[in-house]
Design a protein around this motif. Sequence first.
Motif, PDB file in Angstrom:
ATOM      1  N   ASN A 104     112.695  34.462 -21.799  1.00  0.00           N
ATOM      2  CA  ASN A 104     111.602  34.669 -20.842  1.00  0.00           C
ATOM      3  C   ASN A 104     110.583  33.524 -20.841  1.00  0.00           C
ATOM      4  OD1 ASN A 104     112.577  37.206 -20.017  1.00  0.00           O
ATOM      5  ND2 ASN A 104     111.627  38.199 -21.801  1.00  0.00           N
ATOM      6  N   ILE A 105     110.522  32.756 -21.929  1.00  0.00           N
ATOM      7  CA  ILE A 105     109.524  31.687 -22.036  1.00  0.00           C
ATOM      8  C   ILE A 105     110.102  30.410 -21.449  1.00  0.00           C
ATOM      9  CG2 ILE A 105     108.089  30.362 -23.616  1.00  0.00           C
ATOM     10  CD1 ILE A 105     108.251  32.693 -25.569  1.00  0.00           C
ATOM     11  N   LEU A 106     109.396  29.833 -20.502  1.00  0.00           N
ATOM     12  CA  LEU A 106     109.911  28.694 -19.745  1.00  0.00           C
ATOM     13  C   LEU A 106     110.228  27.511 -20.641  1.00  0.00           C
ATOM     14  CD1 LEU A 106     110.522  27.108 -17.147  1.00  0.00           C
ATOM     15  CD2 LEU A 106     108.066  26.643 -16.958  1.00  0.00           C
ATOM     16  N   GLY A 164     108.501  26.867 -12.431  1.00  0.00           N
ATOM     17  CA  GLY A 164     109.445  26.734 -13.535  1.00  0.00           C
ATOM     18  C   GLY A 164     110.839  26.392 -13.076  1.00  0.00           C
ATOM     19  N   GLY A 165     111.142  26.640 -11.805  1.00  0.00           N
ATOM     20  CA  GLY A 165     112.468  26.337 -11.289  1.00  0.00           C
ATOM     21  C   GLY A 165     112.804  24.857 -11.353  1.00  0.00           C
ATOM     22  N   ARG A 190     116.237  23.416 -12.920  1.00  0.00           N
ATOM     23  CA  ARG A 190     117.181  22.584 -12.172  1.00  0.00           C
ATOM     24  C   ARG A 190     117.523  21.316 -12.957  1.00  0.00           C
ATOM     25  NH1 ARG A 190     117.426  23.711  -6.544  1.00  0.00           N
ATOM     26  NH2 ARG A 190     116.062  25.442  -5.946  1.00  0.00           N
ATOM     27  N   GLN A 191     116.484  20.685 -13.486  1.00  0.00           N
ATOM     28  CA  GLN A 191     116.725  19.444 -14.229  1.00  0.00           C
ATOM     29  C   GLN A 191     117.561  19.703 -15.481  1.00  0.00           C
ATOM     30  OE1 GLN A 191     114.739  18.657 -17.288  1.00  0.00           O
ATOM     31  NE2 GLN A 191     115.556  16.592 -17.551  1.00  0.00           N
ATOM     32  N   ALA A 192     117.262  20.790 -16.206  1.00  0.00           N
ATOM     33  CA  ALA A 192     117.986  21.095 -17.441  1.00  0.00           C
ATOM     34  C   ALA A 192     119.437  21.463 -17.169  1.00  0.00           C
ATOM     35  CB  ALA A 192     117.283  22.229 -18.183  1.00  0.00           C
ATOM     36  N   LEU A 230     120.741  32.538 -14.697  1.00  0.00           N
ATOM     37  CA  LEU A 230     119.470  32.014 -14.181  1.00  0.00           C
ATOM     38  C   LEU A 230     119.352  32.256 -12.682  1.00  0.00           C
ATOM     39  CD1 LEU A 230     119.287  28.582 -16.070  1.00  0.00           C
ATOM     40  CD2 LEU A 230     118.059  30.676 -16.632  1.00  0.00           C
ATOM     41  N   ASP A 231     120.462  32.130 -11.984  1.00  0.00           N
ATOM     42  CA  ASP A 231     120.453  32.351 -10.537  1.00  0.00           C
ATOM     43  C   ASP A 231     120.193  33.811 -10.213  1.00  0.00           C
ATOM     44  OD1 ASP A 231     120.612  31.600  -7.912  1.00  0.00           O
ATOM     45  OD2 ASP A 231     122.775  31.850  -7.780  1.00  0.00           O
ATOM     46  N   ASP A 232     120.823  34.709 -10.951  1.00  0.00           N
ATOM     47  CA  ASP A 232     120.624  36.146 -10.711  1.00  0.00           C
ATOM     48  C   ASP A 232     119.180  36.558 -10.980  1.00  0.00           C
ATOM     49  OD1 ASP A 232     123.263  36.331 -10.053  1.00  0.00           O
ATOM     50  OD2 ASP A 232     123.910  37.060 -12.030  1.00  0.00           O
ATOM     51  N   ARG A 233     118.571  35.934 -11.962  1.00  0.00           N
ATOM     52  CA  ARG A 233     117.184  36.279 -12.301  1.00  0.00           C
ATOM     53  C   ARG A 233     116.178  35.472 -11.481  1.00  0.00           C
ATOM     54  NH1 ARG A 233     116.667  35.732 -18.665  1.00  0.00           N
ATOM     55  NH2 ARG A 233     114.511  36.205 -18.078  1.00  0.00           N
ATOM     56  N   LYS A 234     116.695  34.689 -10.523  1.00  0.00           N
ATOM     57  CA  LYS A 234     115.854  33.890  -9.609  1.00  0.00           C
ATOM     58  C   LYS A 234     114.912  32.937 -10.365  1.00  0.00           C
ATOM     59  CE  LYS A 234     115.919  37.267  -5.842  1.00  0.00           C
ATOM     60  NZ  LYS A 234     117.024  38.052  -6.424  1.00  0.00           N
ATOM     61  N   LEU A 235     115.449  32.359 -11.427  1.00  0.00           N
ATOM     62  CA  LEU A 235     114.644  31.445 -12.245  1.00  0.00           C
ATOM     63  C   LEU A 235     114.676  30.009 -11.743  1.00  0.00           C
ATOM     64  CD1 LEU A 235     115.485  32.793 -15.822  1.00  0.00           C
ATOM     65  CD2 LEU A 235     113.413  33.172 -14.472  1.00  0.00           C
ATOM     66  N   TYR A 236     115.395  29.760 -10.634  1.00  0.00           N
ATOM     67  CA  TYR A 236     115.375  28.446 -10.023  1.00  0.00           C
ATOM     68  C   TYR A 236     114.251  28.323  -8.998  1.00  0.00           C
ATOM     69  CZ  TYR A 236     119.872  27.404 -12.148  1.00  0.00           C
ATOM     70  OH  TYR A 236     120.880  27.159 -13.055  1.00  0.00           O
ATOM     71  N   ARG A 237     113.488  29.374  -8.840  1.00  0.00           N
ATOM     72  CA  ARG A 237     112.397  29.352  -7.867  1.00  0.00           C
ATOM     73  C   ARG A 237     111.065  29.123  -8.569  1.00  0.00           C
ATOM     74  NH1 ARG A 237     113.941  34.644  -4.108  1.00  0.00           N
ATOM     75  NH2 ARG A 237     116.105  34.022  -3.631  1.00  0.00           N
ATOM     76  N   GLY A 238     110.074  28.760  -7.797  1.00  0.00           N
ATOM     77  CA  GLY A 238     108.733  28.591  -8.344  1.00  0.00           C
ATOM     78  C   GLY A 238     108.595  27.313  -9.149  1.00  0.00           C
TER      79      GLY A 238
END
Length: 1181
Positions: free
Chosen positions: A612-614, A671-672, A676-678, A661-669
Motif C-alpha cells: 500500500n505504501i508508494l 503515484g502512477g 510506470r517507470q518501475a 497493479l492494473d486491477d488496483r488502478k495503481l497506474y493512475r494519479g
Amino acid sequence: MAVDEEMEMQGSKEDTDAMEENMGLSCTLDMFREHDQVQQLINSIDKAIATQFTAEKAFEEMKTILDLYQEQPHLLDPHLEGILGQMINIIRSRSQDQEVLSQAFKYLWLVTKVRGYKTIIRKLPHEVKDLLPVLQLLETPEGSSDFYTSYVLLLWLSIIVYMPFNMMGFDATTMETNQQASKTVVERILLVIKTHLKSAQKSREMAAYLASRFITRPDLRDKYLPEFITYCFEVLDIDAESELHSVFHKLGVLRALGLIFKHGKREEMLPYSKDVLLRLIATKEISSSDTPVRKLSIKLIQRIGLTFLKPKIASWRYQRGSRSLSINIKGVSTEDGKAEKMEDEEDEEDEEVVGEVEEVIDSLLQGLKDKDTIVRWSAAKGIGRVTGRLPQEFGDEVVGAILELFSTRESDKAWHGGCLALAELARRGLLLPERLSAVAPVLEKALVYDELRGQYSVGSNIRDAACYLCWAFARAYHPDQMTPYVNKLAVGLLIVALFDREIPCRRAGSAAFQEHVGRQGTFPHGIEILTTVDYFAVGNRTNAFLNLSVEVGQYPEYTQPLINHLVEKKVNHWDSAIRELASKALHNLTALDPEYMSKTILPQLLTQTTGNILVTRHGAILAVAQIVHGLSLVAKKEGKLIQNVIGNDVLSGIRNIVPTLDDRKLYRGMGGEYMRQATAVLIEKCSLSAFPFHGEEILQKWHLLLEDCIVYVDENIRTAALEALPSFWSEYFKPTTEESRKWRDTLIARYTSGLVTEKETQSLGFASALGCLPHPMITGKFDVVLSALIGATEITPNTASWARTRKEAICSVLRLVDTVGIKTDGKACDLVCKANLMQIYQALVKSLDDYTMDRRGDIGAWVREAALISLQTLTAKVVGVDPSLLTEDVVGEMMARVCQQAVERIDRTRKVAGTAFAALLYSNPKVPHIPNKEQLEAIFPKDVCDKMNWASESSTFGLFIQLLDLPAYRSRVLLGVTYSAGGISANLSRYTSEALHTYLNARATKKDQLACFMETLLQLFASYQKVDRITLPLIKTIGDLLSSSAVLDVVLEEDNAFTSRLITLLKKECLRSTDYHKIAAVIAVLCELLRTEGTSAKACLTQLSLFLGYQYPKVRAVTATSFLTALQDYSDRDIVPEEHLEEITNILEDTEWMDNMEEARKQRNNLCSLIGIAAPQPKKK
C-alpha cells in the motif's frame, strides 16, 4: 611578569591545542615572508592617511597579507612583539593625528583577528602608566564609536587592569589631575564596560572579557561584583520588544557573567552562584527566541554548575593510558582497562553534591533538545565538563538521563544533542565501558536515522553526530573493551560511508572508520577497505553505491549486512534517486551471494511489490528487477536457467505484478508515474533475463503498458519504456512466423502513422520507439520506417514547435543505421545502401536550417546539434564501408553547413559543430571530395584541432573567417558570421566584429576579394529578403562595417551597382515594416552611404526623407539625429548644397520630431526643397 606567567599558565593548553590543530590544516607556508612589507606599511602610516583612498588601500594590502596566515597564525609569532611594539609606540605618541591612530588600530585589529586575542593579550604592554591614556582614548567619541579602536583598546585595558596594584589607591593619586574628578577610575572603567556591552559590534565581546578581568580583582570584587550582577539582571529583565537594542545588551551581559564565572576563583564565586542561577532561570532566557541568547545562557549555567563542584579530575573516569598512535600500531599497550588510582583520591561515598547541581544538569539536558545546533553543542560540552567533577554514581545517572533522549517520543533534536553529549563524555573518559552495552544499540539506530517530515527529511545531523561518537570511541577505549561491538560498529560506519544520502555524512563515516582502523586495529579487513573507502572516494554518491559497495561486499563479514541495509532502509527510502541507486547496488551485489538473494531477499521484496505504501512499492519493484537480472547473469555463467535459480513461486509472483497493479488502478494519479517507470524497468530486466513467458498473455499486457509509457508526458517514464522495448521485442516478438510478421507489420504501420498526430508527446514517443526496433523486426521494413522518420524531421505549420520530435527522429535514423548497417549494393528495404543514403544526407543537411524559436528560445538548436552529430557519425560509418558512396555535392554542402554552424551564436552548438568539423577533416579512413582540403588543413592543423575549445568564439572565429577566401565556404561562413555579429551578446558581437575587420583590413589592397565579399553579402541579403532572423543582423553587420572601416568604400565607389543594389534591398526590407530595430538599422546604413561618391547619395536622401515623415515618432527622431550626425561627420563631402547646410542643420536640430506628424512632414518637405530632392507625396487611396 607575574601577570605574564599566570596568563601563560591559563592559556598554554588552549594555545598549544590550537597551534597543533592549525599546523595540521595546511603546510603550504614555512615562515612569515612578508614581514618587511608589513613593517613598511606600519612605518608609512603617515603617508597612507593622506587620502581616504590611500588609507583604505593600505588597509586592504595589510589584510591581504595577514589573511594568508589565517590557517597558520603561529608563523607570525617570531615577529609578533616587534609588530605590536611598533604600533603601540604610534598609539602612545601624543602628537599623532586621529587618522594615524585610527589606521594603527585597524592594523592591530587585523593582527588580533589572525593570531587570536588570547595570544595577542600576552604580548601587549601592561604598565600602569598606560591605564589613564587608554581609558581616556576609550572615553573619546572615536573610542566609543569606532569599532577597530574600541576593540583594541578594550583588549589592551584587559591586561592593564590585571596588574597587581591597588585600584583604590590609584584613584587617590589621580583624583587631582583627572579631568573627570567627580568619578573615580574604577567608575569610569565600569562606565566604559557598560557602554560597550550594549554595542552591536564585536567590541561587545571584548567589553565582556574586560569586565571578567576587572571585576574579579581582589580589591574590587566585594564591592562591585554584586552591583554588576544586579546590573546584568536588570538588563536581562528588559522586554526585548520594548527596546530595539536590548538583544545585543543581553548578549553582552550574559557573556560577561559567563566569563566572570570562568575567570573568577571558585571559592570567591561560590557565594553568588546560587543566587545567579535562580535569577537566570527566573528570567527564562534559556528559552529565549534568540539563539545566541540561549547559547550564552547555557554557557553561563554550566559555568555556575562548575563552581558548585570542586575542580578535580574524576577518579572514576576511564583512562586508556598512552594515546600515541605509533605505540598502538606497534601493538604496545601500557594500560589494563581500569582507572588508575590517584594519590590524593578522596572518598566519593562521603562527597556531598548540592541540590543546585541537579538544576544545572536539568537545564543542560533541556539544552540538548534545543532547536539550534550551536545551543545543543554548547550544552553537550557543558554536560561533559560538569560530569567530570561528579561522583561516579551521579555521573552514571547523567549517562542514563542522556540515554533516555533516544526514544521514539523524543524529537530529532534530542537525538542529535544526545549523540553530541555521549561523544563528549566518551572523549573525556566519563562514559565507562560498562555502559557501552546500552549505548551500542542507540548508536546503531542513530547511524541510520532518517525521517521524512512533509517536503523535507531530518536525520543527516544525527547521522553525522553518531559518526562523531564512533570517532570518540576509537580514541577513548582500549581495543579489548571494544571487541564485542567491533563488527556492528564496522558495518554501521561502512553503511554510512557507502549508502548515506548526504556527502558530509558519508565522509564523516569514512573518517570515523579510518580512526578506528588506526587506533583500534580490530576492524575486519580495515586496511584493505580504508584504501578503497577513503574520504574523497565517497564524495561521489553514484561511485559509493555502485562501485565501492562491491569492493567492500567481497569480504564475507560485510556482504549480507550491506544487502540487508539496502533492502530494509534504502529500497523504501523517501528519495526516488536513492531507491534507484539502491536497486542498482543490489544488482551489483547479487553476484557476491546469489543464494542469499534468491532464497531470502527476493521473496521478501516480492511481497512488497504490491503493498500500500508508494515508496516501498516503487523501490521493491526496482529492486526485484535488478536482482533477477543479476541472478540471470550468474545463472548464465553456471549454465542454469533463471527459473531454476529463483523458483516457480517467485516467477509466478513477478508475472502477477503488472496485472495486480492494473486491477488496483495503481497506474493512475501521482503515484502512477512511479509505477510506470518501475514496471518498465521490470519488463526490461525480465526480458534481458529471458524469463520463460513466451506466448503468454502477460506479454500483451506488458506491451500495452510500454506503448502507453512511450507516449507519456513525463520524460523519465518515456526513457524507461524506450530502454525496455529493444530487449522486450528481441526476446518475445521475433518475426519468425507468418503471424508474427503480420503483427510486426501492423506495429510498424501504427507507429509510422502515429508520427502524424495532433499531440507532440505521441509523435515524440513513436519517433523514439521506431529507432529502438531490433534488427529482425526492421528487416524488410527499413525503407518504410526511414521515409516516415525523414518526414517527421520536416517542419510543417502544425508541427513548427515540435523540435524535440524532429531531434528524436534524427536520432532514431542514426540508431537504425547502426542496427541495419551499410552495404553498397544492398536492398533499400533491409539496410542503408546507395539507393537511400542520399535521402538520409539530404534530410540531415536540411535539418541544419531548423531555427525554430518559441518561449524557450532557439529550440531548433536541439535539431541542428542532433543533425551535426548524425552527419559526423554517419559519414564515419560510410567511409568505413565504401567512400565512393559519398558524392562531391553532398560532401561539399555538408562541410559548408558544418562550418556555418561553427560560427553561429550558441556556444554549445558551436562546440558540436567544431568537433564534427575536425572529425570529418581528419577522418580515418579519409572523407573524399572535401573542398579545398589542403587549405583547410593549413588553417586548422591537427594539433590545433585536438586542443581547440570549439565553444570559444575568441579562439575559433579568427580561423573560420579565413574560409571567406574559399568560394565553396564563403556564402555559408559569411551567413553564420553575420548572424552572430548582429546578436545580443556583447562578447560574441565583439569577437565577430574583430574577426571581420581583421579579415577585411588584411585584404584592403585586394579589390577582387573585397568585391567577392560584397557580392556574397548582397546575394545573402537578396536570398533571405524579409527573413528577420537573417536580415536584421545582416543589416547591422553592414552598418558596423561601413561605420568602423573605410575598406569597403573603394569597392562601393568604383562600382555604383553595389550601392544601388544595397539601397534597393534596404528599401524592400523596410517596406511596410513595423519593426523599429530593423528600420533604425536601415537608417544607420543609409547615413553611412551618404559619404560614398556617386549617384547613390540622392537615393539615400530620398529614402531618409521618407523616414523623416514616418508614422512612428521614434523613427522620425532617430532619422533626424542620424542624418544630422552624418552631415557633421562628413562635412567635407557635398551631401547637401553648402549654401543651405546651416539652415538644414537648424531645422534638424530645432524641430520636435516626436510631436505632431503633420508639422514634422511640413518641416521634412522644407528640407527636401533645400536639399534639392522631390518631397514624398502621400499615396492616393
